[in-house]
Design an enzyme around this catalytic site. Structure first.
Site, PDB file in Angstrom:
ATOM      1  N   HIS A  99       0.851  -1.196   0.000  1.00 62.80           N
ATOM      2  CA  HIS A  99       0.000   0.000   0.000  1.00 62.80           C
ATOM      3  C   HIS A  99       0.883   1.241   0.000  1.00 62.80           C
ATOM      4  CE1 HIS A  99       0.763  -1.178   4.173  1.00 62.80           C
ATOM      5  NE2 HIS A  99       0.773   0.122   4.450  1.00 62.80           N
ATOM      6  N   HIS A 101       0.926   5.237   1.128  1.00 58.64           N
ATOM      7  CA  HIS A 101       0.286   6.281   1.921  1.00 58.64           C
ATOM      8  C   HIS A 101       0.282   7.582   1.117  1.00 58.64           C
ATOM      9  CE1 HIS A 101       0.489   4.144   5.887  1.00 58.64           C
ATOM     10  NE2 HIS A 101       1.476   3.507   5.280  1.00 58.64           N
TER      11      HIS A 101
HETATM   12  P1  5GP Z   1       1.807   0.514   7.359  1.00 59.38           P
HETATM   13  O1  5GP Z   1       2.271   0.852   8.729  1.00 59.38           O
HETATM   14  O2  5GP Z   1       1.702  -0.972   7.136  1.00 59.38           O
HETATM   15  O3  5GP Z   1       2.587   1.218   6.275  1.00 59.38           O
HETATM   16  O4  5GP Z   1       0.372   1.146   7.238  1.00 59.38           O
HETATM   17  C1  5GP Z   1      -0.798   0.442   7.500  1.00 59.38           C
HETATM   18  C2  5GP Z   1      -1.894   1.464   7.663  1.00 59.38           C
HETATM   19  O5  5GP Z   1      -3.141   0.800   7.590  1.00 59.38           O
HETATM   20  C3  5GP Z   1      -1.843   2.177   9.029  1.00 59.38           C
HETATM   21  O6  5GP Z   1      -1.662   3.578   8.797  1.00 59.38           O
HETATM   22  C4  5GP Z   1      -3.186   1.850   9.670  1.00 59.38           C
HETATM   23  O7  5GP Z   1      -3.758   2.935  10.357  1.00 59.38           O
HETATM   24  C5  5GP Z   1      -4.037   1.406   8.473  1.00 59.38           C
HETATM   25  N1  5GP Z   1      -5.026   0.390   8.780  1.00 59.38           N
HETATM   26  C6  5GP Z   1      -4.830  -0.758   9.459  1.00 59.38           C
HETATM   27  N2  5GP Z   1      -5.956  -1.479   9.509  1.00 59.38           N
HETATM   28  C7  5GP Z   1      -6.886  -0.766   8.833  1.00 59.38           C
HETATM   29  C8  5GP Z   1      -8.269  -0.999   8.537  1.00 59.38           C
HETATM   30  O8  5GP Z   1      -8.872  -2.008   8.888  1.00 59.38           O
HETATM   31  N3  5GP Z   1      -8.902  -0.055   7.797  1.00 59.38           N
HETATM   32  C9  5GP Z   1      -8.271   1.080   7.375  1.00 59.38           C
HETATM   33  N4  5GP Z   1      -8.999   1.942   6.668  1.00 59.38           N
HETATM   34  N5  5GP Z   1      -6.980   1.325   7.636  1.00 59.38           N
HETATM   35  C10 5GP Z   1      -6.297   0.416   8.359  1.00 59.38           C
END
Ligand code: 5GP
Ligand code: ZN
Length: 138
Positions: A99, A101
């Site tokens: 993903h 951001h």
């Molecule tokens: P990472 O830290 O893996 O780059 O980012 C994962 C992101 O996914 C985090 O910013 C977190 O807030 C978001 N996230 C985790 N679970 C969910 C969810 O169930 N729904 C949504 N909309 N965001 C999520």
């Protein structure tokens, strides 16, 4: 991937605040935003991180970003945005489905940015040589 939270969102098994959807990409609001309007841009085909993602899906994500980001600027009055990709736990990756951001930014919003440090004497060239010597080796 049965257990993957983003695959569950893509399949519609758990809800999300969707802002964009096409054949290859979905984008929705991050549930714990760095700033209001923080979007996650997600390739629909599961891959664990950007290194495992097919180039066509990476391209589809950035095409989507080119559509979504101007909408953030216009709709939210943001003055800029950050794109970010966390890869592996050490870099803060918590969800193991690729993903990107997309974080709206405002003048003086005081969000943290990457710190800047300095190289020791000769260290920059040493690091450069290591990187160049490893490109394409794996
Ligand atoms: P990472 O830290 O893996 O780059 O980012 C994962 C992101 O996914 C985090 O910013 C977190 O807030 C978001 N996230 C985790 N679970 C969910 C969810 O169930 N729904 C949504 N909309 N965001 C999520
Ligand atoms: Zn997944």
């Amino acid at each position: 991937m049965d257990e993957c939270i983003f695959c569950m969102i893509i399949r519609g098994e758990i809800p999300c605040a969707k802002v964009y959807d096409d054949k290859d990409v979905i984008a929705f609001l991050d549930i714990n935003p760095s700033s209001a309007g923080h979007v996650l841009v997600v390739p629909k085909k599961h891959s664990t991180n950007i290194l495992e993602t097919e180039e066509k899906d990476i391209s589809a994500c950035f095409k989507a970003i080119k559509k979504i980001a101007p909408a953030l600027l216009q709709a939210l009055g943001a003055q800029g945005f950050n794109t970010g990709i966390n890869t592996h736990k050490a870099a803060g990756q918590a969800v193991m489905h690729t993903h990107i951001h997309l974080i709206p930014r405002f003048e003086n919003d005081n969000l943290l940015t990457f710190p800047h440090t300095k190289y020791l004497e000769g260290q920059m060239e040493e690091i450069r040589e290591k990187i160049v010597g490893s490109i394409g080796k794996k």
